[in-house]
Design an enzyme around this catalytic site. Structure first.
Site, PDB file in Angstrom:
ATOM      1  N   SER A  93      70.033   6.065  27.085  1.00 14.04           N
ATOM      2  CA  SER A  93      70.683   7.332  26.753  1.00 14.04           C
ATOM      3  C   SER A  93      72.162   7.335  27.149  1.00 14.04           C
ATOM      4  O   SER A  93      72.963   8.054  26.539  1.00 14.04           O
ATOM      5  CB  SER A  93      69.961   8.478  27.465  1.00 14.04           C
ATOM      6  N   ASP A 258      74.085  16.506  34.846  1.00 17.50           N
ATOM      7  CA  ASP A 258      72.765  16.042  35.281  1.00 17.50           C
ATOM      8  C   ASP A 258      72.838  14.893  36.270  1.00 17.50           C
ATOM      9  O   ASP A 258      71.807  14.365  36.691  1.00 17.50           O
ATOM     10  CB  ASP A 258      71.917  15.638  34.067  1.00 17.50           C
ATOM     11  N   HIS A 261      74.386  11.193  33.168  1.00 18.53           N
ATOM     12  CA  HIS A 261      75.245  10.987  32.002  1.00 18.53           C
ATOM     13  C   HIS A 261      76.683  11.397  32.319  1.00 18.53           C
ATOM     14  O   HIS A 261      76.925  12.340  33.069  1.00 18.53           O
ATOM     15  CB  HIS A 261      74.707  11.768  30.804  1.00 18.53           C
TER      16      HIS A 261
END
Length: 803
Positions: A93, A258, A261
């Protein structure tokens, strides 16, 4: 006390002077060349190494790689570049976020149209990774040219940060490497493995708490140990490890929501790095040296290099022969060389100068046409511009001396004028202040002042001496153009690239129009043998000029009208300079003279302004309306006070107008006419008060004597990438030290070039004892050589130069 101080300063000057600094500078440059050359070889000559590893965040949104320059790409450039490439982003991600940011960065608002860029979800190194690479190996057309890959966090999370997970990661990467190497060898694919950026642990959700920064460092060490010997050198051709993305994340100190990221701004900086990584060697921007291979050597450059080697060989052989010959001759004649007799054989002097200029030009080439020395971007701030300006101002004021000439615009004063202008221009260039419009407009005024002095100085000489001979014109043109022509050959740049010299040369030749018949000049009154007691009698040439003043007024008016007519139409102007060989002198880029139009029309009246000002000064002085023979005001007290007051108002008004400029294009149009007022005002303020006129700054005057060499030399050995960046001789992490070192070397080189130019002028132009025929032959030989070089350059011109 005062005498002791003067003696002490005199003793210091004998030890610390430009000659002694030059002796230190040469071994310093040699040492730096060796050190940086070893570093370059150790990195494997990788043009991308400085972009991939390290750097510093200059300010928010500005990343400076360690020793190379980032280019700010336009959308048209990115489209040109990326349509040639298939780019694959492979990973978890984190890589996905980078992919979306990159697409949005290069094509704003077109996220749905990703073109040849694709993202492949592959959060761990496993069988799927092997299958993906094998599928690319089987593809004939759809394989990627570039792969951006990174993964680790999912493995850490799945194995709960255990040692078994780290070992599994290392084993799987070891199995994947053969497929990666095979893809790079068979498909010429470039693979960039991004190291893991740190996380903010206290912001991570519970399932991700196993991901810690110490663990990420261990995973990064696995990648580094398997794929590269260090962050600089890759183990496998075509596979590189990228560390600069980690440095960007650490130095930006941005806080992701978060903890895992990255922030949008950090991803944007990383995207810009990737874009330079992909495109610099394809687009070849001047201001983007990162990951761009140096240009290939041209035939003309090879020829120049061969000539330099021949000069060195002949010089060594000749020096040995002349030394032996001189010793035997002195022995036979029984002569003794007197102490202090420094007479040098002309051949030895010429060859010595040729060798020294060859070494200097080689240094120019190494600095700006190779990757041995580093380069960095310019980052303008008010502090970076105005603090050095304050330093040189204080130094200039501290070095105030008394001039022996009290005339208006005397030699000491014009040298001082050139000096402080040149230093300001250097600060302007090295700090990238052209982005600031008010500063840009004031620098434009300084260029106009240079051209004003061209008109003033040469008009004064021609009017007072009446010397329009070929030797005088050829000598001026040779001295003006010697360094520029040498750099055009060695640096493979067109003549117009060094725009200041073409401007000065062109307007000097325009001023020669006064040599056309009937000539107008004022010869001084000379005593003759027929006059009693040495009483002056007018020269016969002067008698033939019934009214040289009226004739000169007519010529100046005709020149003014001619300038207006030539610059009425850009199309007509371009047509005048679009024939061979003129177009080869003024083209930039190849085949276009629009840059010459812009430069020339910007200060089209500056030279004429200088000539007219000099003419008026001469007339006023002859009419005794102006007196600069002693330390007093030029005019009467009331007239002087009024003139100075009005001049101050004009200068302040110009500065206020420049500060409020919002468009370079609009302000440049006004500048071409308005520059006359502030230039005249400055001269009046500087010269009307006698105590101003009789003093000058020796510090500025010293730099003024080498101002031409400083202006041209800065392009490649103080700045870099053809003035778009800054040369780094020491370390990009010590910018202040680097600026001091490069400045000392730069000034020494400029001073040496100034001396060598004088030597070559002596040989190329000759002395006043030479006949007109000899001067004409020398002139024809120079012109023939230049035409031959242009023909050779046209024959072997690269496609990139012709487009």
């Amino acid at each position: 006390m005062g005498n002791n101080l003067m003696m002490t300063l005199s003793s210091v000057n004998k030890v610390v002077n430009i000659a002694s600094v030059k002796k230190i500078t040469f071994p310093l440059v040699l040492c730096l060349l060796i050190i940086q050359g070893i570093r370059y070889i150790d990195s494997g000559g990788n043009a991308c190494g400085r972009l991939l590893n390290g750097g510093s965040l200059v300010e928010a949104g500005l990343w400076q790689p360690a020793g190379c320059m980032l280019h700010k790409y336009k959308e048209s450039e990115t489209k040109t570049c990326l349509k040639m490439l298939n780019i694959a982003f492979v990973g978890d991600s984190r890589v996905r976020e980078l992919f979306y940011t990159f697409v949005d960065f290069v094509f704003p608002g077109s996220l749905q149209n990703q073109g040849k860029m694709k993202f492949f979800w592959l959060p761990e190194i496993n069988v799927s990774a092997l299958e993906l690479y094998q599928s690319w190996l089987k593809e004939a057309d759809s394989f990627p040219n570039i792969i951006i890959q990174s993964m680790a966090t999912h493995t850490i999370k799945r194995t709960n940060g255990s040692d078994e997970g780290l070992q599994e990661y290392k084993t799987n990467l070891t199995k994947l490497i053969p497929s990666m190497v095979e893809l790079t060898e068979e498909k010429n694919t470039e693979i960039y493995w991004l190291l893991q950026e740190p996380v903010i642990h206290n912001l991570l959700v519970a399932p991700r708490r196993a991901i810690t920064n110490p663990l990420l460092l261990q995973y990064n060490e696995v990648v580094t140990s398997l794929l590269s010997t260090s962050f600089r050198k890759s183990l496998f051709k075509g596979i590189s490890v990228m560390n600069s993305n980690v440095e960007v994340a650490i130095q930006s100190e941005a806080t992701p929501t978060d903890g895992l990221h990255l922030d949008k701004n950090v991803l944007t900086l990383q995207s810009n790095i990737l874009l330079n990584l992909f495109c610099n060697d394809l687009i070849k921007p001047i201001d983007g040296s990162c990951c761009q291979h140096p240009p290939s050597v041209s035939v003309v450059q090879l020829t120049a290099f061969a000539i330099g080697i021949c000069c060195l060989g002949v010089f060594l052989a000749t020096k040995l022969f002349l030394k032996t010959s001189s010793a035997s001759h002195d022995t036979e004649k029984g002569t003794n060389t007197k102490d202090g007799d420094k007479s040098v054989h002309p051949l030895a002097e010429f060859l010595s100068a040729a060798v020294r200029i060859s070494l200097i030009l080689l240094y120019f080439y190494i600095c700006d046409r190779t990757d041995i020395f580093m380069k960095s971007n310019k980052h303008y701030t008010h502090v970076r511009f105005f603090v050095p300006l304050l330093y040189i101002s204080l130094l200039g004021v501290f070095c105030i001396d008394q001039t022996k000439q009290e005339s208006l615009l005397n030699r000491d004063q014009t040298d001082e004028w050139k000096g402080w202008m040149q230093l300001i221009i250097l600060i302007y260039h090295v700090t990238g202040a052209s982005s600031n419009i008010p500063i840009y407009m004031h620098i434009r005024l300084l260029v106009a002042m240079y051209l004003f002095m061209t008109g003033y100085g040469h008009f004064s000489y021609f009017w007072n001496k009446g010397d329009f001979g070929l030797r005088r014109v050829y000598g001026v043109m040779f001295r003006l153009n010697f360094l520029t022509v040498m750099l055009c050959i060695v640096m493979d740049r067109p003549y117009q690239f060094y725009y200041f010299v073409p401007l000065c040369s062109f307007w000097f030749l325009v001023l020669i129009a006064m040599a056309l018949w009937p000539r107008a000049y004022m010869l001084p009154v000379k005593p003759t043998s027929t006059t009693p007691n040495g009483v002056g009698q007018l020269d016969e040439t002067y008698k033939n000029h019934r009214s040289p003043v009226a004739l000169m007024c007519f010529k100046i008016f005709a020149l003014f009208v001619g300038i207006i007519l030539v610059f009425l139409s850009q199309d007509i102007f371009e047509a005048l300079f679009s024939w061979w060989p003129a177009i080869r002198l003024f083209e930039l880029p190849a085949g276009s003279v629009r840059e010459w139009w812009f430069r020339c029309q910007l200060d089209r009246f500056a030279m004429l302004h200088g000539a007219v000002f000099c003419f008026l000064y001469i007339i006023l002085k002859r009419l005794k309306l102006l007196d600069d023979s002693k330390q007093g005001c030029l005019f009467s007290m009331k007239a002087s006070l009024l003139s100075v007051t009005l001049s101050i108002i004009v200068l302040l008004s110009y500065s206020v107008w420049a500060i409020h400029c919002t468009s370079k294009q609009a302000c440049n149009i006004i500048h071409s006419y308005a520059s006359i007022l502030p230039i005249t005002s400055f001269i009046l303020i500087r010269n009307i008060p006698g105590y101003f006129r009789s003093g000058y700054s020796s510090f500025f005057a010293w730099f003024g004597k080498i101002s031409l060499e400083l202006f041209i030399g800065q392009y490649h050995i103080w700045l870099a990438a053809d003035t778009k960046g800054v040369l780094v001789l020491t370390s990009p992490y010590w910018p202040s030290l680097n600026l001091v070192v490069t400045t000392i070397v730069f000034v020494c080189v400029a001073h040496e070039i100034n001396y060598l130019t004088g030597v070559f002028v002596k040989f190329a132009v000759g002395s006043s004892r030479d006949t007109s025929r000899t001067s004409f032959i020398r002139f024809l030989a120079t012109i023939a050589t230049l035409c031959l070089m242009m023909v050779i350059n046209d024959i072997f011109r690269r496609p990139s130069q012709a487009t």
